[in-house]
Design a protein around this motif. Structure first.
Motif, PDB file in Angstrom:
ATOM      1  N   ALA A  28       1.301  -1.454  -0.115  1.00 14.94           N
ATOM      2  CA  ALA A  28       0.173  -0.134   0.111  1.00 14.94           C
ATOM      3  C   ALA A  28       0.586   1.530  -0.186  1.00 14.94           C
ATOM      4  O   ALA A  28       0.552   2.387  -0.239  1.00 14.94           O
ATOM      5  CB  ALA A  28      -1.020  -0.112   1.117  1.00 14.94           C
ATOM      6  N   SER A  29       2.341   1.092   0.606  1.00 13.81           N
ATOM      7  CA  SER A  29       2.932   2.195   0.703  1.00 13.81           C
ATOM      8  C   SER A  29       3.048   2.871  -0.688  1.00 13.81           C
ATOM      9  O   SER A  29       4.180   3.720  -1.148  1.00 13.81           O
ATOM     10  CB  SER A  29       4.281   2.254   1.792  1.00 13.81           C
ATOM     11  N   ASN A  30       3.198   1.961  -2.158  1.00 13.71           N
ATOM     12  CA  ASN A  30       3.473   2.737  -2.648  1.00 13.71           C
ATOM     13  C   ASN A  30       2.441   2.695  -3.587  1.00 13.71           C
ATOM     14  O   ASN A  30       2.857   3.248  -4.987  1.00 13.71           O
ATOM     15  CB  ASN A  30       4.271   1.304  -3.745  1.00 13.71           C
ATOM     16  N   ASP A  31       1.040   2.954  -3.410  1.00 13.00           N
ATOM     17  CA  ASP A  31       0.065   3.563  -4.273  1.00 13.00           C
ATOM     18  C   ASP A  31       0.195   4.947  -4.364  1.00 13.00           C
ATOM     19  O   ASP A  31       1.571   5.795  -3.459  1.00 13.00           O
ATOM     20  CB  ASP A  31      -0.678   3.356  -3.381  1.00 13.00           C
ATOM     21  N   ILE A  32      -0.521   5.467  -5.456  1.00 15.42           N
ATOM     22  CA  ILE A  32       0.075   6.744  -5.871  1.00 15.42           C
ATOM     23  C   ILE A  32      -1.286   7.385  -6.020  1.00 15.42           C
ATOM     24  O   ILE A  32      -1.913   6.906  -6.120  1.00 15.42           O
ATOM     25  CB  ILE A  32      -0.027   6.995  -7.656  1.00 15.42           C
ATOM     26  N   ARG A  33      -1.580   8.550  -5.368  1.00 14.29           N
ATOM     27  CA  ARG A  33      -2.786   8.762  -5.073  1.00 14.29           C
ATOM     28  C   ARG A  33      -2.510  10.182  -5.373  1.00 14.29           C
ATOM     29  O   ARG A  33      -2.414  10.970  -5.993  1.00 14.29           O
ATOM     30  CB  ARG A  33      -3.753   9.171  -3.621  1.00 14.29           C
ATOM     31  N   GLY A  34      -3.933  10.787  -6.185  1.00 11.15           N
ATOM     32  CA  GLY A  34      -3.917  12.013  -7.536  1.00 11.15           C
ATOM     33  C   GLY A  34      -5.253  12.487  -8.143  1.00 11.15           C
ATOM     34  O   GLY A  34      -5.712  11.088  -8.033  1.00 11.15           O
ATOM     35  N   ILE A  35      -4.891  13.405  -8.760  1.00 13.80           N
ATOM     36  CA  ILE A  35      -6.321  13.432  -9.629  1.00 13.80           C
ATOM     37  C   ILE A  35      -6.105  13.395 -11.198  1.00 13.80           C
ATOM     38  O   ILE A  35      -4.022  13.345 -11.958  1.00 13.80           O
ATOM     39  CB  ILE A  35      -6.759  14.398  -9.438  1.00 13.80           C
ATOM     40  N   VAL A  36      -6.289  12.488 -12.320  1.00 15.06           N
ATOM     41  CA  VAL A  36      -5.934  12.611 -13.891  1.00 15.06           C
ATOM     42  C   VAL A  36      -6.164  13.937 -14.213  1.00 15.06           C
ATOM     43  O   VAL A  36      -6.873  14.315 -14.964  1.00 15.06           O
ATOM     44  CB  VAL A  36      -7.065  11.319 -14.465  1.00 15.06           C
ATOM     45  N   LEU A  37      -4.991  13.707 -15.534  1.00 14.33           N
ATOM     46  CA  LEU A  37      -4.538  15.243 -16.204  1.00 14.33           C
ATOM     47  C   LEU A  37      -4.858  14.337 -17.390  1.00 14.33           C
ATOM     48  O   LEU A  37      -5.334  15.617 -17.974  1.00 14.33           O
ATOM     49  CB  LEU A  37      -3.284  15.446 -15.738  1.00 14.33           C
ATOM     50  N   ALA A  38      -4.069  13.621 -18.023  1.00 18.36           N
ATOM     51  CA  ALA A  38      -4.140  13.512 -19.379  1.00 18.36           C
ATOM     52  C   ALA A  38      -4.214  11.202 -19.094  1.00 18.36           C
ATOM     53  O   ALA A  38      -2.818  11.434 -18.542  1.00 18.36           O
ATOM     54  CB  ALA A  38      -3.052  13.776 -20.508  1.00 18.36           C
ATOM     55  N   TRP A  39      -3.645  11.126 -20.693  1.00 22.63           N
ATOM     56  CA  TRP A  39      -3.427   9.975 -21.003  1.00 22.63           C
ATOM     57  C   TRP A  39      -3.044   9.698 -22.298  1.00 22.63           C
ATOM     58  O   TRP A  39      -3.410  10.521 -23.945  1.00 22.63           O
ATOM     59  CB  TRP A  39      -3.889   8.436 -20.387  1.00 22.63           C
ATOM     60  N   ASP A  40      -2.123   8.618 -23.261  1.00 23.92           N
ATOM     61  CA  ASP A  40      -2.310   8.183 -24.115  1.00 23.92           C
ATOM     62  C   ASP A  40      -2.792   6.573 -24.443  1.00 23.92           C
ATOM     63  O   ASP A  40      -3.025   5.899 -23.469  1.00 23.92           O
ATOM     64  CB  ASP A  40      -1.005   8.439 -24.672  1.00 23.92           C
ATOM     65  N   GLU A  41      -1.830   5.943 -25.548  1.00 26.79           N
ATOM     66  CA  GLU A  41      -2.385   4.949 -25.121  1.00 26.79           C
ATOM     67  C   GLU A  41      -1.391   3.025 -24.625  1.00 26.79           C
ATOM     68  O   GLU A  41      -1.576   2.631 -23.634  1.00 26.79           O
ATOM     69  CB  GLU A  41      -1.470   4.016 -26.520  1.00 26.79           C
ATOM     70  N   THR A  42      -0.198   4.071 -23.868  1.00 29.13           N
ATOM     71  CA  THR A  42      -0.021   3.485 -22.833  1.00 29.13           C
ATOM     72  C   THR A  42       0.705   3.754 -21.482  1.00 29.13           C
ATOM     73  O   THR A  42       0.455   3.324 -20.706  1.00 29.13           O
ATOM     74  CB  THR A  42       1.507   3.290 -23.438  1.00 29.13           C
ATOM     75  N   GLN A  43       0.200   5.523 -21.342  1.00 30.03           N
ATOM     76  CA  GLN A  43       0.264   6.144 -19.999  1.00 30.03           C
ATOM     77  C   GLN A  43      -0.593   6.934 -19.679  1.00 30.03           C
ATOM     78  O   GLN A  43      -1.205   7.694 -20.030  1.00 30.03           O
ATOM     79  CB  GLN A  43       1.873   6.765 -20.076  1.00 30.03           C
ATOM     80  N   VAL A  44      -0.885   6.951 -17.929  1.00 30.05           N
ATOM     81  CA  VAL A  44      -1.115   7.964 -17.235  1.00 30.05           C
ATOM     82  C   VAL A  44      -0.949   8.658 -16.984  1.00 30.05           C
ATOM     83  O   VAL A  44      -0.340   8.676 -16.109  1.00 30.05           O
ATOM     84  CB  VAL A  44      -2.483   7.561 -16.398  1.00 30.05           C
ATOM     85  N   MET A  45      -1.354  10.534 -16.552  1.00 27.38           N
ATOM     86  CA  MET A  45      -0.347  11.236 -16.105  1.00 27.38           C
ATOM     87  C   MET A  45      -0.996  11.697 -15.252  1.00 27.38           C
ATOM     88  O   MET A  45      -2.136  12.240 -14.940  1.00 27.38           O
ATOM     89  CB  MET A  45      -0.110  12.751 -16.938  1.00 27.38           C
ATOM     90  N   ILE A  46      -0.264  11.925 -13.713  1.00 31.30           N
ATOM     91  CA  ILE A  46      -1.332  11.654 -12.737  1.00 31.30           C
ATOM     92  C   ILE A  46      -0.571  12.725 -11.889  1.00 31.30           C
ATOM     93  O   ILE A  46       0.800  12.912 -11.279  1.00 31.30           O
ATOM     94  CB  ILE A  46      -1.207  10.719 -11.478  1.00 31.30           C
ATOM     95  N   ARG A  47      -1.663  13.803 -11.250  1.00 29.92           N
ATOM     96  CA  ARG A  47      -1.640  15.308  -9.984  1.00 29.92           C
ATOM     97  C   ARG A  47      -1.232  14.843  -8.950  1.00 29.92           C
ATOM     98  O   ARG A  47      -2.503  14.676  -8.607  1.00 29.92           O
ATOM     99  CB  ARG A  47      -1.477  16.268 -10.282  1.00 29.92           C
ATOM    100  N   ARG A  48      -0.003  14.401  -7.846  1.00 30.12           N
ATOM    101  CA  ARG A  48      -0.649  13.879  -7.089  1.00 30.12           C
ATOM    102  C   ARG A  48      -0.639  15.182  -5.834  1.00 30.12           C
ATOM    103  O   ARG A  48      -0.749  16.218  -7.219  1.00 30.12           O
ATOM    104  CB  ARG A  48       1.249  13.499  -6.359  1.00 30.12           C
ATOM    105  N   PRO A  49      -1.017  14.723  -4.880  1.00 33.94           N
ATOM    106  CA  PRO A  49      -1.359  16.067  -3.821  1.00 33.94           C
ATOM    107  C   PRO A  49      -0.266  17.216  -3.506  1.00 33.94           C
ATOM    108  O   PRO A  49      -0.819  18.278  -3.925  1.00 33.94           O
ATOM    109  CB  PRO A  49      -1.415  15.308  -2.219  1.00 33.94           C
ATOM    110  N   ASN A  50       0.885  16.793  -3.685  1.00 27.60           N
ATOM    111  CA  ASN A  50       2.129  17.880  -3.788  1.00 27.60           C
ATOM    112  C   ASN A  50       1.868  18.521  -5.056  1.00 27.60           C
ATOM    113  O   ASN A  50       3.556  19.061  -5.835  1.00 27.60           O
ATOM    114  CB  ASN A  50       3.096  17.133  -3.557  1.00 27.60           C
ATOM    115  N   LYS A  51       1.399  18.740  -6.031  1.00 31.19           N
ATOM    116  CA  LYS A  51       1.734  19.115  -7.890  1.00 31.19           C
ATOM    117  C   LYS A  51       2.176  18.621  -8.394  1.00 31.19           C
ATOM    118  O   LYS A  51       2.469  18.757  -9.370  1.00 31.19           O
ATOM    119  CB  LYS A  51       1.631  20.412  -6.714  1.00 31.19           C
TER     120      LYS A  51
END
Length: 73
Positions: free
Chosen positions: A25-48
């Motif tokens: 659980a310590s390796n989980d990433i939390r944040g909001i979805v910004l953008a994505w393509d066929e292979t990757q997703v960009m996430i903005r974490r709470p620390n920006k």
């Protein structure tokens, strides 16, 4: 792999999500979805900071309980 429709719903709502990458659980990433393509997703974490993650990971709302065991495909 998460669908474009689900990613778009998360982006529009601004809902915080959890990205489960492995069994720790310590390796989980939390944040909001910004953008994505066929292979990757960009996430903005709470620390920006913005991180790029593989679409094959498990994406779920933070409000849902974390799965007991998880292994990435």
């Amino acid at each position: 792999m998460i669908s474009d429709e689900q990613l778009d719903a998360y982006r529009i709502s601004g809902e915080r999500i959890r990205v489960v990458r492995d069994g720790l659980a310590s390796n989980d990433i939390r944040g909001i979805v910004l953008a994505w393509d066929e292979t990757q997703v960009m996430i903005r974490r709470p620390n920006k900071h913005v991180v790029k993650l593989d679409r094959r990971y498990l994406y779920q709302p933070v409000s849902e309980p974390r799965p007991e065991s998880y292994t990435a495909e």
